[in-house]
Design an enzyme around this catalytic site. Structure first.
Site, short mmCIF file in Angstrom:
data_model
loop_
_atom_site.label_atom_id
_atom_site.label_comp_id
_atom_site.label_asym_id
_atom_site.label_seq_id
_atom_site.Cartn_x
_atom_site.Cartn_y
_atom_site.Cartn_z
N LYS A 272 0.84 -1.20 0.00
CA LYS A 272 0.00 0.00 0.00
C LYS A 272 0.87 1.25 0.00
O LYS A 272 2.00 1.21 0.48
CB LYS A 272 -0.86 0.02 1.28
CG LYS A 272 -1.97 -0.99 1.32
CD LYS A 272 -2.75 -0.89 2.62
CE LYS A 272 -3.87 -1.92 2.71
NZ LYS A 272 -4.92 -1.74 1.70
N ARG A 346 -10.15 -11.72 2.20
CA ARG A 346 -10.98 -12.81 1.66
C ARG A 346 -10.25 -14.14 1.71
O ARG A 346 -10.86 -15.19 1.85
CB ARG A 346 -11.44 -12.44 0.24
CG ARG A 346 -10.34 -12.35 -0.77
CD ARG A 346 -10.74 -11.56 -2.02
NE ARG A 346 -10.81 -10.11 -1.77
CZ ARG A 346 -11.17 -9.22 -2.68
NH1 ARG A 346 -11.52 -9.61 -3.90
NH2 ARG A 346 -11.18 -7.93 -2.38
N1 BES Z 1 -8.04 -3.89 4.57
C1 BES Z 1 -8.23 -3.46 3.23
C2 BES Z 1 -9.55 -2.71 3.04
C3 BES Z 1 -9.68 -1.40 3.78
C4 BES Z 1 -9.34 -0.22 3.17
C5 BES Z 1 -10.20 -1.37 5.05
C6 BES Z 1 -9.47 0.98 3.86
C7 BES Z 1 -10.34 -0.17 5.73
C8 BES Z 1 -9.98 1.00 5.13
C9 BES Z 1 -8.23 -4.67 2.29
O1 BES Z 1 -7.43 -5.71 2.69
C10 BES Z 1 -7.73 -4.20 0.99
O2 BES Z 1 -6.59 -3.85 0.90
N2 BES Z 1 -8.60 -4.24 -0.02
C11 BES Z 1 -8.25 -3.82 -1.33
C12 BES Z 1 -8.76 -4.86 -2.30
C13 BES Z 1 -8.24 -4.69 -3.69
C14 BES Z 1 -6.77 -5.00 -3.73
C15 BES Z 1 -9.00 -5.63 -4.59
C16 BES Z 1 -8.90 -2.45 -1.57
O3 BES Z 1 -10.02 -2.23 -1.11
O4 BES Z 1 -8.27 -1.62 -2.21
MN MN Z 2 -5.44 -5.51 2.03
#
Ligand code: BES
Ligand code: MN
Ligand code: ZN
Length: 494
Positions: A272, A346
């Site tokens: 990230k 997931r």
């Molecule tokens: N933990 C994150 C989602 C999240 C984002 C929770 C902001 C709380 C605040 C999750 O693991 C994630 O990174 N999801 C990605 C999925 C994508 C790579 C398909 C996302 O939402 O960008």
């Molecule tokens: Mn994630």
């Protein structure tokens, strides 16, 4: 030091601060009127000057009122007292506490009968809970400049003391569960590692919850390649926590709650961006809610058999971390091509859900997960995204969510979303593409439910980074505990 919150019988105090209520048009109760008289009509005069009409959450304070030893009298508007709901009463308690944050000495919040359908005892109990939830602060790590001062004791005074105390005991068990969840989510990730989380879950055994912790070796034996792949880049071992509360006959089919517990989510190799990454300490909000819920059910001795499952991992980039393109085999036997290591929640839930249905054959499974950023774009911070394979359960959740002020909004699932996670290289891939990110994530989870009635709550927007409200000043909201406790209470206790 948390504030001491108590209930007492209705009486005008001699000292300290007093909060009284005024309904529509600035109407006082009998004790309020008595006080007005005693202070030479100061209250009614002030109402006139301020054009105070008793609108909800409107208020004013009289400092050092004449002919009285009180420090202050706060008059708090409640609007139409007949229409006061339980959740209004809670907000009223939070607002009342906010009004005396700086007051030294004891505070009495006097609640005179207002003619609401909600019983006076329940109103008093809810007001006390609202104050309790608002009072919560996460200050364990401050060595100086902690919030000090303010009242030490906040007493809600009611005629219906006995009923109030009874209602309060039940509600307090649930509010304590909310605080358990808030504390876990607020805790930083250097402290709250998967083993530390498991240790804190184990503390529930004091309440009669049976708690087991599965090690990596045990999970490997069970074939949980999907969950283990996420944690393999971390020096922290992954863990799975299994909590069981037996409040009904042993033969009764349990209900199950499953939580995403990513103790920190860097994104892994699909790392990230730095800005805001610290928020990912809260990526275990689902697991925190399940833990808080088990706390609540056990402390109020709910007449239900409930299982709580936590998938605890840390998602880190490392020489040993999983790579984009890796293919893992889940406990279900289905294979997954990991195209983005940041879609890790997931992967954790895939094995946790499969394990839950296989071992416990539950009546239903509800999972909670801070799963997608997309759900925040769609719904903001007031509604959790709800995805369901069971209409009845979805309807029940929508209703209790409205009533409890932890709302859900149903989102669509269908075969087209499902197709978006097909891949030539394995049974599925862990991302769907740019569109409908929360729905494709839900379709992915559904493939691991084995057709057991199931609801997925995407709480990325509701669990953390929460806006300050009348009943919370905390970054972590504790979302989900009250919603699910109420679901159980309304529909699944005999
Ligand atoms: N933990 C994150 C989602 C999240 C984002 C929770 C902001 C709380 C605040 C999750 O693991 C994630 O990174 N999801 C990605 C999925 C994508 C790579 C398909 C996302 O939402 O960008
Ligand atoms: Mn994630
Ligand atoms: Zn995550």
């Amino acid at each position: 030091m948390p504030l001491l919150i108590a209930l007492a019988t209705d009486k005008l105090p001699e000292k300290g601060s007093l909060i009284i209520t005024a309904t529509d048009g600035g109407k006082l109760g009998p004790l309020g009127k008595q006080l007005d008289k005693k202070t030479g009509g100061a209250i009614s005069k002030a109402m006139k000057i301020k054009k105070f009409k008793g609108k909800p959450a409107s208020m004013f304070a009289l400092l050092a009122p004449a002919k009285s030893d009180l420090d202050r009298i706060v008059v708090l508007g409640v609007g139409d007292g007949k229409k006061l709901s339980a959740s209004d009463a809670e907000k009223m308690g939070g607002t009342a506490l906010g009004a005396v944050e700086k007051a030294e000495g004891n505070v009495v919040f006097l609640l005179e009968p207002m003619g609401s359908n909600v019983a006076d005892g329940e109103i008093a109990a809810r007001a006390a809970i609202g104050a309790f939830l608002r009072d919560y602060k996460f200050e364990n790590y401050k060595t100086k400049n902690k919030s000090t001062g303010g009242p030490k004791k906040f007493t809600v005074a009611t005629k219906a003391l006995a009923a109030g105390k009874k209602a309060h005991a039940e509600l307090k068990a649930v509010a304590d569960g909310t605080i358990v969840a808030r504390n876990l989510v607020n805790e930083p990730s250097n402290i709250l590692t998967p083993p530390e989380f498991a240790k804190r879950a184990k503390a529930l055994s004091k309440l009669g919850v049976k708690v087991e912790v599965l090690s990596e070796a045990q999970m490997k034996k069970l074939g949980m390649g999907s969950l283990l792949g996420v944690g393999q880049g971390s020096v922290q071992p992954s863990q799975m926590v299994v909590m069981q509360w037996q409040g009904a006959a042993k033969s009764k089919q349990p209900i199950a709650f499953v939580g995403k517990g990513v103790c920190f989510d860097t994104g892994g190799i699909s790392i990230k961006p730095a800005g805001g990454m610290e928020d990912m300490k809260g990526d275990m909000g689902g697991a925190a809610a399940v833990t808080g819920l088990m706390h609540a059910l056990a402390s109020r001795k709910a007449k239900v058999n409930a299982v709580g499952i936590l998938g605890l991992v840390e998602n880190m980039p490392d020489g040993n971390a999983q790579r984009p393109g890796d293919i893992v085999t889940s406990m279900s036997g289905q294979t997954i091509e990991v195209l983005n290591t940041d879609a890790e929640g997931r992967l954790v839930l895939a094995d946790a859900l499969w394990y839950t249905q296989k071992r416990f054959k539950p009546k239903f499974m509800i999972d909670l997960a801070t799963l997608t950023g997309a759900i925040m774009i769609a719904l903001g911070q007031d509604y959790a995204g709800m995805f369901a394979s069971d209409d009845k359960l979805a309807q029940q959740l929508a209703e209790v969510g409205e009533a409890e002020g932890e709302k859900v909004w149903r989102m669509p699932m269908n075969d087209n979303f499902d197709k978006m996670i097909n891949t030539p290289n394995a049974d599925m891939k862990n991302i769907g593409g740019r569109y409908a990110g929360s729905s494709t994530a839900a379709q992915f989870l559904k493939r691991f439910t084995n057709d057991v009635p199931w609801v997925h709550l995407d709480i990325a927007g509701t669990a953390m980074g929460s806006p300050k409200s009348t009943t919370s000043r905390s970054w972590a909201s504790g979302y989900g505990v009250r919603l699910l406790d109420r679901l159980v209470k309304a529909h699944y206790e005999k």
